[in-house]
Design a protein around this motif. Sequence first.
Motif, PDB file in Angstrom:
ATOM      1  N   LEU A  26       0.816  -1.199   0.000  1.00  0.00           N
ATOM      2  CA  LEU A  26       0.000   0.000   0.000  1.00  0.00           C
ATOM      3  C   LEU A  26       0.858   1.262   0.000  1.00  0.00           C
ATOM      4  O   LEU A  26       0.504   2.263  -0.627  1.00  0.00           O
ATOM      5  CB  LEU A  26      -0.937  -0.001   1.208  1.00  0.00           C
ATOM      6  CG  LEU A  26      -2.081   1.014   1.147  1.00  0.00           C
ATOM      7  CD1 LEU A  26      -2.915   0.835  -0.117  1.00  0.00           C
ATOM      8  CD2 LEU A  26      -2.970   0.898   2.373  1.00  0.00           C
ATOM      9  N   SER A  27       2.008   1.212   0.653  1.00  0.00           N
ATOM     10  CA  SER A  27       2.918   2.372   0.634  1.00  0.00           C
ATOM     11  C   SER A  27       3.343   2.693  -0.791  1.00  0.00           C
ATOM     12  O   SER A  27       3.389   3.868  -1.189  1.00  0.00           O
ATOM     13  CB  SER A  27       4.146   2.086   1.502  1.00  0.00           C
ATOM     14  OG  SER A  27       3.831   2.093   2.872  1.00  0.00           O
ATOM     15  N   LEU A  28       3.654   1.679  -1.570  1.00  0.00           N
ATOM     16  CA  LEU A  28       4.032   1.893  -2.972  1.00  0.00           C
ATOM     17  C   LEU A  28       2.865   2.478  -3.767  1.00  0.00           C
ATOM     18  O   LEU A  28       3.048   3.402  -4.572  1.00  0.00           O
ATOM     19  CB  LEU A  28       4.481   0.571  -3.596  1.00  0.00           C
ATOM     20  CG  LEU A  28       5.791  -0.011  -3.063  1.00  0.00           C
ATOM     21  CD1 LEU A  28       5.949  -1.465  -3.498  1.00  0.00           C
ATOM     22  CD2 LEU A  28       6.981   0.808  -3.536  1.00  0.00           C
ATOM     23  N   ALA A  29       1.665   1.952  -3.530  1.00  0.00           N
ATOM     24  CA  ALA A  29       0.495   2.458  -4.242  1.00  0.00           C
ATOM     25  C   ALA A  29       0.171   3.888  -3.831  1.00  0.00           C
ATOM     26  O   ALA A  29      -0.253   4.705  -4.667  1.00  0.00           O
ATOM     27  CB  ALA A  29      -0.703   1.541  -3.985  1.00  0.00           C
ATOM     28  N   LEU A  30       0.363   4.215  -2.564  1.00  0.00           N
ATOM     29  CA  LEU A  30       0.127   5.591  -2.103  1.00  0.00           C
ATOM     30  C   LEU A  30       1.096   6.558  -2.781  1.00  0.00           C
ATOM     31  O   LEU A  30       0.712   7.674  -3.160  1.00  0.00           O
ATOM     32  CB  LEU A  30       0.281   5.666  -0.587  1.00  0.00           C
ATOM     33  CG  LEU A  30      -0.801   4.960   0.242  1.00  0.00           C
ATOM     34  CD1 LEU A  30      -0.398   4.912   1.714  1.00  0.00           C
ATOM     35  CD2 LEU A  30      -2.152   5.631   0.078  1.00  0.00           C
ATOM     36  N   ALA A  31       2.347   6.144  -2.927  1.00  0.00           N
ATOM     37  CA  ALA A  31       3.329   6.988  -3.624  1.00  0.00           C
ATOM     38  C   ALA A  31       2.922   7.191  -5.078  1.00  0.00           C
ATOM     39  O   ALA A  31       3.087   8.290  -5.641  1.00  0.00           O
ATOM     40  CB  ALA A  31       4.720   6.374  -3.527  1.00  0.00           C
ATOM     41  N   GLY A  32       2.390   6.148  -5.699  1.00  0.00           N
ATOM     42  CA  GLY A  32       1.899   6.277  -7.068  1.00  0.00           C
ATOM     43  C   GLY A  32       0.700   7.205  -7.145  1.00  0.00           C
ATOM     44  O   GLY A  32       0.580   8.020  -8.074  1.00  0.00           O
ATOM     45  N   ALA A  33      -0.191   7.100  -6.166  1.00  0.00           N
ATOM     46  CA  ALA A  33      -1.367   7.976  -6.133  1.00  0.00           C
ATOM     47  C   ALA A  33      -0.959   9.436  -6.021  1.00  0.00           C
ATOM     48  O   ALA A  33      -1.569  10.321  -6.643  1.00  0.00           O
ATOM     49  CB  ALA A  33      -2.267   7.577  -4.961  1.00  0.00           C
ATOM     50  N   GLU A  34       0.072   9.700  -5.231  1.00  0.00           N
ATOM     51  CA  GLU A  34       0.553  11.079  -5.112  1.00  0.00           C
ATOM     52  C   GLU A  34       1.012  11.617  -6.465  1.00  0.00           C
ATOM     53  O   GLU A  34       0.718  12.770  -6.814  1.00  0.00           O
ATOM     54  CB  GLU A  34       1.696  11.144  -4.108  1.00  0.00           C
ATOM     55  CG  GLU A  34       1.271  10.936  -2.671  1.00  0.00           C
ATOM     56  CD  GLU A  34       2.425  11.005  -1.691  1.00  0.00           C
ATOM     57  OE1 GLU A  34       2.186  11.316  -0.520  1.00  0.00           O
ATOM     58  OE2 GLU A  34       3.586  10.743  -2.095  1.00  0.00           O
ATOM     59  N   LEU A  35       1.727  10.806  -7.220  1.00  0.00           N
ATOM     60  CA  LEU A  35       2.179  11.248  -8.544  1.00  0.00           C
ATOM     61  C   LEU A  35       1.000  11.619  -9.433  1.00  0.00           C
ATOM     62  O   LEU A  35       1.032  12.647 -10.136  1.00  0.00           O
ATOM     63  CB  LEU A  35       3.003  10.148  -9.217  1.00  0.00           C
ATOM     64  CG  LEU A  35       4.425   9.905  -8.719  1.00  0.00           C
ATOM     65  CD1 LEU A  35       5.089   8.823  -9.567  1.00  0.00           C
ATOM     66  CD2 LEU A  35       5.255  11.189  -8.755  1.00  0.00           C
ATOM     67  N   LEU A  36      -0.031  10.787  -9.409  1.00  0.00           N
ATOM     68  CA  LEU A  36      -1.174  11.044 -10.284  1.00  0.00           C
ATOM     69  C   LEU A  36      -1.939  12.289  -9.852  1.00  0.00           C
ATOM     70  O   LEU A  36      -2.416  13.059 -10.693  1.00  0.00           O
ATOM     71  CB  LEU A  36      -2.087   9.820 -10.310  1.00  0.00           C
ATOM     72  CG  LEU A  36      -1.445   8.589 -10.966  1.00  0.00           C
ATOM     73  CD1 LEU A  36      -2.366   7.382 -10.882  1.00  0.00           C
ATOM     74  CD2 LEU A  36      -1.085   8.883 -12.421  1.00  0.00           C
ATOM     75  N   ASP A  37      -2.056  12.511  -8.548  1.00  0.00           N
ATOM     76  CA  ASP A  37      -2.713  13.739  -8.090  1.00  0.00           C
ATOM     77  C   ASP A  37      -1.892  14.971  -8.455  1.00  0.00           C
ATOM     78  O   ASP A  37      -2.438  15.994  -8.856  1.00  0.00           O
ATOM     79  CB  ASP A  37      -2.924  13.687  -6.577  1.00  0.00           C
ATOM     80  CG  ASP A  37      -4.149  12.863  -6.190  1.00  0.00           C
ATOM     81  OD1 ASP A  37      -4.996  12.620  -7.071  1.00  0.00           O
ATOM     82  OD2 ASP A  37      -4.253  12.475  -5.016  1.00  0.00           O
TER      83      ASP A  37
END
Length: 203
Positions: A26-37
């Motif tokens: 989930l930490s990796l996915a959260l970092a990816g979500a930040e990029l998209l936002d």
Amino acid sequence: MTTARDLLIVSMDVMPAGHPVEQGDLSLALAGAELLDLADLFALTLEGDRIVPGPAPSGLADRQLTEAAAALVRQSPYESVEDWLWRRGRGLYAAYLTALETDGGVTREHHRWLPLRTGRAAAADSPDRRAAMERWASGEPVLAGLGVAARLRDEAPEDLAARAGDTAVTVVTAVDDAVTELAAVRQRRSIEDAAFDNIWRGQ
């Protein structure tokens, strides 16, 4: 609300108590979500897999997204999406959970016979939780794609590129690859630990 916070809230609701989400995934996915936002805010663009910063966004209400914007590498040749996920993702689940808890968005199970121990964290009933779950239930492609990469759901959204764009495809694919790599590391360590235990047992 940000995609990362929506993803965190969703992860608390959709995973059964006996099968909690892996915090590293989930930490990796959260970092990816930040990029998209940040891409949606025109704070960055992708050139291939390289993150090219744009103007720093001002007035962001979300602390974690503000920190993410400040953490972008602004020197050429810039950072790859993969490198960002591993660098920014370290401990990110705990940081988001703490922030959500501070904002009153988390409840914890308490056992009468263990009053000093807190149980599993759950998303508190709130407009933010309802909005996140509605976004999830609608199959919104960015959140759904990140959910698949984080192993929160099995079915990938159809035509992610057409519905969310090439940047989303690049980031979601990178998250999926990183989560797969992390799973392989866990499996390798598990095998090594088991072999070590067998040595001590004389097997």
